[in-house]
Motif scaffolding. Structure first.
Motif, mmCIF file in Angstrom:
data_model
loop_
_atom_site.group_PDB
_atom_site.id
_atom_site.type_symbol
_atom_site.label_atom_id
_atom_site.label_comp_id
_atom_site.label_asym_id
_atom_site.label_seq_id
_atom_site.Cartn_x
_atom_site.Cartn_y
_atom_site.Cartn_z
ATOM 1 N N ALA A 104 0.834 -1.206 0.000
ATOM 2 C CA ALA A 104 0.000 0.000 0.000
ATOM 3 C C ALA A 104 0.867 1.253 0.000
ATOM 4 O O ALA A 104 0.551 2.238 -0.694
ATOM 5 N N GLU A 105 1.950 1.227 0.762
ATOM 6 C CA GLU A 105 2.844 2.395 0.787
ATOM 7 C C GLU A 105 3.476 2.626 -0.582
ATOM 8 O O GLU A 105 3.649 3.779 -1.014
ATOM 9 N N LYS A 112 -1.313 5.922 -6.584
ATOM 10 C CA LYS A 112 -2.415 5.002 -6.866
ATOM 11 C C LYS A 112 -3.233 4.848 -5.585
ATOM 12 O O LYS A 112 -3.147 3.838 -4.873
ATOM 13 N N VAL A 113 -4.020 5.881 -5.284
ATOM 14 C CA VAL A 113 -4.694 5.959 -3.990
ATOM 15 C C VAL A 113 -5.749 4.861 -3.840
ATOM 16 O O VAL A 113 -5.840 4.211 -2.797
ATOM 17 N N ILE A 117 -5.853 1.957 -0.950
ATOM 18 C CA ILE A 117 -6.990 1.733 -0.035
ATOM 19 C C ILE A 117 -7.368 0.258 -0.015
ATOM 20 O O ILE A 117 -7.585 -0.333 1.057
ATOM 21 N N ASP A 118 -7.431 -0.350 -1.193
ATOM 22 C CA ASP A 118 -7.776 -1.780 -1.271
ATOM 23 C C ASP A 118 -6.727 -2.632 -0.544
ATOM 24 O O ASP A 118 -7.068 -3.583 0.168
ATOM 25 N N LEU A 119 -5.475 -2.292 -0.701
ATOM 26 C CA LEU A 119 -4.404 -3.062 -0.056
ATOM 27 C C LEU A 119 -4.428 -2.890 1.463
ATOM 28 O O LEU A 119 -4.190 -3.845 2.210
ATOM 29 N N LEU A 120 -4.723 -1.687 1.924
ATOM 30 C CA LEU A 120 -4.801 -1.449 3.370
ATOM 31 C C LEU A 120 -5.985 -2.195 3.980
ATOM 32 O O LEU A 120 -5.906 -2.701 5.102
ATOM 33 N N ARG A 121 -7.072 -2.276 3.238
ATOM 34 C CA ARG A 121 -8.220 -3.049 3.725
ATOM 35 C C ARG A 121 -7.868 -4.534 3.794
ATOM 36 O O ARG A 121 -8.289 -5.240 4.716
ATOM 37 N N LEU A 136 -1.814 0.611 12.605
ATOM 38 C CA LEU A 136 -1.118 1.378 11.569
ATOM 39 C C LEU A 136 -1.897 1.389 10.256
ATOM 40 O O LEU A 136 -1.979 2.417 9.584
ATOM 41 N N SER A 137 -2.473 0.239 9.893
ATOM 42 C CA SER A 137 -3.234 0.147 8.641
ATOM 43 C C SER A 137 -4.504 0.985 8.716
ATOM 44 O O SER A 137 -4.847 1.705 7.773
#
Length: 508
Positions: A104-105, A112-113, A117-121, A136-137
């Motif tokens: 995500a970072e 690629k916001v 977001i999908d990766l953090l979820r 943190l996520s």
């Protein structure tokens, strides 16, 4: 250890053991990463990896190293592929949350916001007992939506962050304050939305209102049934998994080449695999819960919700009663809900006035939160303008105009700020807001004046205690000229009266 001291310990084998060299290099990498000195951080993590550390340390070094590498460099181009490969390695099953966070970072660095977001979820969904990483996520998601801004989603993610963040986090106070401010904001926005909806319903006929409420209750009941069905299906799957593990305690180890088949006994708590399975499943379903009575329930005060209806936990008990009784209970709750919904619709003038007051107060508070707490001056201006347009004679008219003057001044819109300044000076020339516009230090001057008055009164009272009665009378006369209309005037009057009485000059 400071970064310099750790670096200087780089380090003959007779000074530092292998474990210490691994640990100190890792800490050095973390320090440089925190300071934003990425090349030095990468070098520190490289040394960790070369020292053949334990798997968990090696994993964290690789992930942190990936987060530090310049994506524009030749090495940086393969970082995403390397992390995606790590996702497929069964040894990393317990670390997926960290890998998704690192990916995500990278997506954020590439702007690629949506992908981030999908990766953090995915990171939060795959967290297995790692509360720090989950915090943190959630925090990163909260910051993304706050920046957009999308305050409703930001509030939700800040709220989730607060559930997992520890008090030793350096930004703990800021995170909690932001969560609290957003919670207040959303509550006021919900008031506006709810009251507007109710007022719209008030414009319908009685039959139309009843039909709408009936459809609303039906939709609520359908959603509850869906949630209950999903819950039962999930519980059945979990039971099957537990039965499978308890029936063959080594079953979960068969696909793990690192497991020791003969080390587990048939008893649940003697088998590390079954304990781990149970812990991860519990955390996935319930999160982190305190060991206390009624730990399953988020609201332990009562068994019924605020509207008297049954929650999902109670519906488990309904399954065990006679179907006819169950239907009658649900119908009774439906009837009660319908009455409450209909009673809330502001069909009378008194109810409509009360509804409007709630809307006005909510708009004013929303504007203040945007302006003072969130520093979102565009939204503040829009909110205050909407309040003035919808309710021109609202009870906050003067402070709203002053806030609009201040907000447009901060936005650099001199035309609009001057318009509201002139409105206040022309229509309310004697108000404190007019004085504040003419003298920006007005409140500071008032505070200084109040402090001077207080000291002057204390000295007058001390003169009275010292029996300097004529001095008290003279000081009171001076106070009338120095501080006309002061809040302390009644106290000066009382001291003068008592001083006159002590002197025996009753005629005065």
């Amino acid at each position: 250890k400071t970064a310099y001291e750790i670096k200087e310990c780089d380090w003959s084998s007779d000074v530092c053991s292998s474990d210490l060299r691994i640990r100190f290099n890792f800490i050095l990498g973390q320090i440089y990463q925190k300071l934003g000195e990425c090349p030095k951080a990468v070098a520190g993590y490289d040394r960790v990896i070369k020292l053949n550390p334990p798997y968990e340390m090696a994993f964290n070094a690789k992930v942190n190293r990936a987060r530090c590498i310049d994506l524009g460099s030749e090495e940086g181009k393969g970082i995403r592929a390397m992390l995606e490969k790590m996702l497929k390695d069964f040894k990393n099953a317990d670390y997926l949350d960290q890998i998704y966070y690192a990916l995500a970072e990278i997506s954020l660095k590439e702007n690629k916001v949506t992908e981030a977001i999908d990766l953090l979820r995915l990171s939060t969904a795959n967290s297995k007992g790692n509360a720090n990483q989950k915090a943190l996520s959630y925090l990163k998601l909260a910051e993304i939506f706050f920046k957009k801004p999308d305050y409703k989603f930001a509030q939700s993610y800040y709220d989730s962050t607060a559930a997992f963040i520890t008090e030793d986090h350096p930004d703990y106070s800021t995170i909690i304050n932001t969560r609290n401010n957003l919670t207040k904001l959303i509550s006021y926005l919900n008031i506006i939305q709810a009251e507007d909806s109710l007022q719209n319903l008030a414009g319908l006929s009685q039959s139309q209102r009843e039909a709408y409420v009936d459809s609303l209750i039906a939709a609520e009941n359908k959603r509850k049934e869906e949630l209950l069905r999903e819950k039962k299906e999930r519980e059945l799957q979990e039971k099957e998994a537990r039965d499978q593990v308890s029936g063959d305690p080594n079953l979960a180890n068969k696909n793990n080449p690192n497991s020791q088949q003969g080390s587990s006994s048939g008893w649940y708590f003697s088998n590390p695999t079954t304990i781990s399975f149970g812990y991860n499943e519990f955390t996935r379903l319930w999160g982190t819960r305190k060991l206390e009575d009624n730990w399953r329930r988020s609201n332990k005060a009562s068994l019924a919700g605020p509207d008297g209806d049954l929650d999902l936990a109670q519906e488990d008990t309904l399954d065990r009663v006679d179907p006819a009784v169950r239907d009658s209970i649900i119908q009774a709750n439906n009837a009660k809900r319908k009455k409450q919904y209909l009673d809330a619709i502001p069909v009378s003038s008194d109810k409509l006035d009360s509804s409007n007051i709630r809307i006005v107060e909510a708009y004013y508070n929303v504007g203040l939160i945007y302006k003072e707490q969130l520093k979102d001056y565009h939204e503040a201006a829009s909110t205050f303008e909407t309040l003035q347009q919808r309710y021109p004679d609202n009870q906050f008219k003067l402070p709203v105009m002053y806030n609009l003057y201040r907000v447009y001044l901060l936005l650099g819109d001199t035309e609009k700020s001057d318009r509201y300044k002139n409105l206040i000076l022309d229509k309310y020339p004697d108000s404190e807001y007019a004085r504040l516009i003419n003298n920006p230090d007005y409140f500071k001057d008032m505070e200084k004046k109040a402090a001077i008055q207080k000291v002057y009164y204390e000295n007058t009272y001390r003169a009275y205690l010292n029996r300097q009665y004529q001095d008290v009378i003279d000081r009171k006369e001076m106070a009338d000229s120095l501080f006309p209309g002061s809040e302390l005037s009644p106290k000066f009057e009382l001291l003068k009266a008592m001083a006159i009485g002590r002197l025996g000059n009753i005629k005065e």
